[in-house]
Design an enzyme around this catalytic site. Structure first.
Site, PDB file in Angstrom:
ATOM      1  N   PHE A 129       3.070  35.617  22.906  1.00 11.74           N
ATOM      2  CA  PHE A 129       4.214  35.678  21.992  1.00 11.74           C
ATOM      3  C   PHE A 129       5.207  36.720  22.524  1.00 11.74           C
ATOM      4  O   PHE A 129       4.808  37.827  22.879  1.00 11.74           O
ATOM      5  CB  PHE A 129       3.710  36.068  20.604  1.00 11.74           C
ATOM      6  CG  PHE A 129       4.721  35.880  19.524  1.00 11.74           C
ATOM      7  CD1 PHE A 129       4.920  34.635  18.952  1.00 11.74           C
ATOM      8  CD2 PHE A 129       5.487  36.950  19.077  1.00 11.74           C
ATOM      9  CE1 PHE A 129       5.858  34.461  17.935  1.00 11.74           C
ATOM     10  CE2 PHE A 129       6.425  36.780  18.070  1.00 11.74           C
ATOM     11  CZ  PHE A 129       6.614  35.533  17.504  1.00 11.74           C
ATOM     12  N   ASP A 198      -4.579  40.783  20.108  1.00 14.02           N
ATOM     13  CA  ASP A 198      -3.656  40.425  19.038  1.00 14.02           C
ATOM     14  C   ASP A 198      -4.275  39.256  18.271  1.00 14.02           C
ATOM     15  O   ASP A 198      -4.576  38.207  18.861  1.00 14.02           O
ATOM     16  CB  ASP A 198      -2.295  40.038  19.640  1.00 14.02           C
ATOM     17  CG  ASP A 198      -1.269  39.733  18.560  1.00 14.02           C
ATOM     18  OD1 ASP A 198      -1.652  39.192  17.499  1.00 14.02           O
ATOM     19  OD2 ASP A 198      -0.081  40.003  18.790  1.00 14.02           O
ATOM     20  N   TYR A 223       1.281  37.791   7.222  1.00 16.34           N
ATOM     21  CA  TYR A 223       2.107  36.787   6.526  1.00 16.34           C
ATOM     22  C   TYR A 223       1.843  35.384   7.038  1.00 16.34           C
ATOM     23  O   TYR A 223       2.485  34.441   6.601  1.00 16.34           O
ATOM     24  CB  TYR A 223       3.605  37.129   6.616  1.00 16.34           C
ATOM     25  CG  TYR A 223       4.151  37.355   8.006  1.00 16.34           C
ATOM     26  CD1 TYR A 223       4.409  36.285   8.856  1.00 16.34           C
ATOM     27  CD2 TYR A 223       4.414  38.640   8.468  1.00 16.34           C
ATOM     28  CE1 TYR A 223       4.899  36.493  10.128  1.00 16.34           C
ATOM     29  CE2 TYR A 223       4.912  38.857   9.737  1.00 16.34           C
ATOM     30  CZ  TYR A 223       5.162  37.786  10.568  1.00 16.34           C
ATOM     31  OH  TYR A 223       5.639  37.995  11.836  1.00 16.34           O
ATOM     32  N   LYS A 224       0.881  35.231   7.974  1.00 11.46           N
ATOM     33  CA  LYS A 224       0.514  33.897   8.447  1.00 11.46           C
ATOM     34  C   LYS A 224      -0.681  33.420   7.607  1.00 11.46           C
ATOM     35  O   LYS A 224      -0.525  33.143   6.435  1.00 11.46           O
ATOM     36  CB  LYS A 224       0.252  33.941   9.943  1.00 11.46           C
ATOM     37  CG  LYS A 224       1.544  34.246  10.718  1.00 11.46           C
ATOM     38  CD  LYS A 224       1.365  34.480  12.193  1.00 11.46           C
ATOM     39  CE  LYS A 224       2.729  34.761  12.827  1.00 11.46           C
ATOM     40  NZ  LYS A 224       2.629  35.409  14.130  1.00 11.46           N
ATOM     41  N   ARG A 394       4.492  21.738  16.309  1.00  9.69           N
ATOM     42  CA  ARG A 394       3.334  22.569  15.971  1.00  9.69           C
ATOM     43  C   ARG A 394       2.937  22.362  14.512  1.00  9.69           C
ATOM     44  O   ARG A 394       3.767  22.406  13.617  1.00  9.69           O
ATOM     45  CB  ARG A 394       3.740  24.026  16.207  1.00  9.69           C
ATOM     46  CG  ARG A 394       2.607  24.984  16.353  1.00  9.69           C
ATOM     47  CD  ARG A 394       3.142  26.320  16.797  1.00  9.69           C
ATOM     48  NE  ARG A 394       3.915  26.954  15.738  1.00  9.69           N
ATOM     49  CZ  ARG A 394       3.978  28.268  15.526  1.00  9.69           C
ATOM     50  NH1 ARG A 394       3.317  29.089  16.320  1.00  9.69           N
ATOM     51  NH2 ARG A 394       4.704  28.771  14.565  1.00  9.69           N
TER      52      ARG A 394
HETATM   53  C1  LIG Z   1       3.681  36.249  14.526  1.00 11.20           C
HETATM   54  C2  LIG Z   1       3.345  37.065  15.707  1.00 11.20           C
HETATM   55  C3  LIG Z   1       3.905  38.335  15.874  1.00 11.20           C
HETATM   56  C4  LIG Z   1       4.886  38.857  14.874  1.00 11.20           C
HETATM   57  O1  LIG Z   1       5.215  40.181  15.048  1.00 11.20           O
HETATM   58  P1  LIG Z   1       6.125  40.900  13.944  1.00 11.20           P
HETATM   59  O2  LIG Z   1       6.165  42.290  14.383  1.00 11.20           O
HETATM   60  O3  LIG Z   1       5.479  40.669  12.613  1.00 11.20           O
HETATM   61  O4  LIG Z   1       7.460  40.242  13.944  1.00 11.20           O
HETATM   62  C5  LIG Z   1       3.514  39.080  16.970  1.00 11.20           C
HETATM   63  N1  LIG Z   1       2.625  38.579  17.880  1.00 11.20           N
HETATM   64  C6  LIG Z   1       2.086  37.361  17.747  1.00 11.20           C
HETATM   65  C7  LIG Z   1       1.107  36.872  18.752  1.00 11.20           C
HETATM   66  C8  LIG Z   1       2.442  36.558  16.672  1.00 11.20           C
HETATM   67  O5  LIG Z   1       1.918  35.343  16.540  1.00 11.20           O
END
Ligand SMILES: *Cc1c(COP(=O)(O)O)cnc(C)c1O
Length: 435
Positions: A129, A198, A223-224, A394
Site C-alpha cells: 500500500f 502491517d 476502519y476496515k 475488488r
Molecule cells: C488502509 C491501509 C492503510 C491506511 O493508512 P491510514 O494511515 O489509515 O490512512 C495503510 N496501509 C495499508 C496496508 C492499508 O491497507
C-alpha cells in the site's frame, strides 16, 4: 451448478447469521467494500450520541476519569488482543496506521542501528500500500537506510544479512494474497532481520498470531474489518522483548510515564503506552468500541475459526460463480485460489483495451455500474498495461455481515452489467476523486 436457493440454504444454516443484525446496512445494498470502510454497527449511533451529549456535553472534562477516556486506547487494545495472538498491555489503539508505522519503523531502525550497524537495507513489496512505502522512504532518509522494493517471489531470496528490516503487509490490498507470517518471520530472524507487519487487511479478517509467529512490531487499521468508522484510530503492537528499548520518535506527553506531573523532561512509560503521542480523538475512539464489541460477541459464535471458515466459503463461492457465469468478458483472477495464501477479498482483473472505444480496461466503469445497482465493491488502478499490474475490481467479503445469497446476487448483477454493456454508459466512465 450452485443456485440462489442453495445459497439461501447456506445462509439459513450459517452459525454467524445473528451477527449480521448488529449492522445498520441500507436496504437493497450488497456491501462488498468492508475491506476499505467497514459497515456501521447499529450501536454506533447511540454510542456517538452518548459520548457527545452526555460525556462531553454534560460531564465535560470529568469524563477523562468518569467515562474512562484516559485508558480507552489500552482498554480497547486489551479487548482486541486475543484476535491478534498478543498479551494484555501489549496493544493500543491510537493515531493512524501511517503514523503508527512511522513510530515502529523508527524504533526498528534504532534497534538495528545498535545491534547490527552494518545493515543498510529495508525491504518491502513494490505493490505494498503506497502510504507504507511513503513512510518507509521517510524513515530510510532519516536513518540512512536503502528501501529495496521486491516482487512477492523475490522476498525469500532477499532475506539476507545485509537487511535490517522487513516491512510487509500480511494481506495485499490489490490482490488479496496473504503471506505466511510465521514462515517469513522465521526466515528473516534466521538472518537477524527485524520484522514489521502491517495487518490492515488481516485484523479481524484472517487468523493472526503475532506472538506465535514471533513478529517484532505490528500496526493495522480499525476502519476496515473492525468497523470502527471512517478514520477510526489504528492499532500498534510491539513485542515485549523490544518494547522498552527506545523512545518512539513522537515522544508526546501521552507516552510519558507520568503525563500529569507536567515535568519538563520526557520519561517514557513502560509498555505500549509509550507508543501513544498526544490527546486521542475520544468521539471516534468511543464509536470504535462498538466495532470491537461485535468481535467480542463473535467469540461465542466460534470466534476466528468460524469467521475464517465462512470467509473462505464466501470467497470460494464468488470465484466459482464468476467463473461459471461471467465468462468471455476479459475477467481474470488476481487472488490466489490456495486458501492458505488468500485473505478475505477477491480481486478480479480486466484486460487493457476492453474499455469504451478500446480505452483502458473498463474495470472502473464496471464497478460504477455495480454500485449504481447497489453492489458496492471498489476499483484499484493498474499500471496501464506497462508492467505487471492490471486494473482490479475488488470485492471484500466480511463474514460478519455478508451472506451466501449476497454472493450469488452480486455475481448475477456483474453478469448482467457485462452482458448488457450498461457499464459503457457515460455516467459510469467519469472518474471520481475517491475510487
Ligand atoms: C488502509 C491501509 C492503510 C491506511 O493508512 P491510514 O494511515 O489509515 O490512512 C495503510 N496501509 C495499508 C496496508 C492499508 O491497507
Amino acid at each position: 451448478m450452485t443456485t440462489l436457493q442453495d445459497c439461501q440454504a447456506l445462509d439459513a444454516q450459517d452459525p454467524l447469521r445473528a451477527l449480521r443484525e448488529r449492522f445498520a446496512l441500507p436496504q437493497g445494498v450488497i456491501y462488498l467494500d468492508g475491506n476499505s470502510l467497514g459497515a456501521q454497527p447499529k450501536a454506533a449511533a447511540a454510542r456517538a450520541a452518548e459520548v457527545v451529549t452526555q460525556e462531553w456535553g454534560q460531564d465535560l472534562i470529568t469524563s477523562w476519569n468518569k467515562a474512562g477516556w484516559i485508558s480507552l486506547p489500552e482498554r480497547l487494545g486489551n479487548q482486541f488482543a486475543p484476535w491478534l495472538g498478543v498479551g494484555q498491555g501489549e496493544l493500543a489503539f491510537t493515531d493512524t496506521t501511517s503514523i503508527n508505522l512511522y513510530k515502529v519503523l523508527s524504533a526498528a531502525a534504532r534497534i538495528a542501528r545498535e545491534d547490527a550497524p552494518g545493515r543498510k537495507k529495508l525491504i518491502s513489496e513494490r505493490s505494498n500500500f503506497p502510504t507504507d512505502l511513503y513512510i518507509a522512504q521517510s524513515v530510510c532518509q532519516e536513518y540512512g537506510l536503502e528501501l529495496v522494493l521486491l516482487e512477492p517471489e523475490e522476498i525469500a531470496g532477499a532475506l539476507q544479512t545485509d537487511v535490517a528490516i522487513s516491512m510487509l503487509t500480511h494481506v495485499n490490498y490489490r490482490t488479496g494474497a496473504m503471506h505466511d507470517m510465521a514462515a517469513v518471520t522465521a526466515a528473516a530472524h534466521a538472518k537477524g532481520i527485524l520484522c514489521v507487519w502491517d495487518l490492515c487487511h488481516s485484523a479481524g479478517a484472517v487468523p493472526v498470531d503475532l506472538k506465535g509467529a514471533d513478529a517484532d512490531f505490528a500496526v493495522g487499521c480499525s476502519y476496515k474489518y473492525l468497523n470502527g468508522g471512517p478514520g477510526a484510530p489504528a492499532f500498534v503492537w510491539a513485542h515485549p522483548r523490544l518494547i522498552n528499548r527506545f523512545w518512539q520518535p513522537l515522544s508526546g506527553w501521552f507516552g510519558h510515564a507520568e503525563p500529569f506531573k507536567f515535568v519538563p523532561d520526557y520519561h517514557p512509560a513502560q509498555g505500549i503506552q509509550r507508543y501513544l503521542c498526544g490527546t486521542q480523538p475520544m468521539i471516534s475512539m468511543s464509536v470504535l468500541q462498538c466495532g470491537i464489541d461485535i468481535y467480542t460477541e463473535a467469540e461465542a459464535f466460534g470466534g476466528m475459526a468460524a469467521l475464517r471458515k465462512k470467509s473462505l466459503a464466501l470467497t470460494d463461492l464468488f470465484i466459482q460463480l464468476v467463473q461459471e457465469r461471467c465468462q468471455g468478458h476479459g475477467l481474470g483472477l488476481a487472488t490466489p485460489r490456495e486458501h492458505a495464501a488468500r485473505g478475505s477479498q477477491v480481486c478480479l482483473t480486466r484486460e487493457e483495451g476492453l474499455g469504451v472505444n478500446g480505452q483502458g480496461s473498463g474495470a472502473y466503469a464496471i464497478v460504477q455500474a455495480l454500485i449504481a445497482r447497489g453492489v458496492i465493491g471498489d476499483f484499484r488502478k493498474g499500471d496501464g498495461g506497462t508492467g505487471r499490474h492490471k486494473d482490479i475490481l475488488r470485492f471484500g467479503f466480511t463474514p460478519l455481515y455478508v451472506g451466501f445469497a449476497d454472493v450469488w446476487n452480486s455475481v448475477e448483477h456483474l453478469r448482467q452489467v457485462l452482458e448488457s454493456g450498461e457499464w459503457q454508459r457515460p455516467e459510469f466512465n467519469t472518474v471520481h476523486a475517491v475510487t
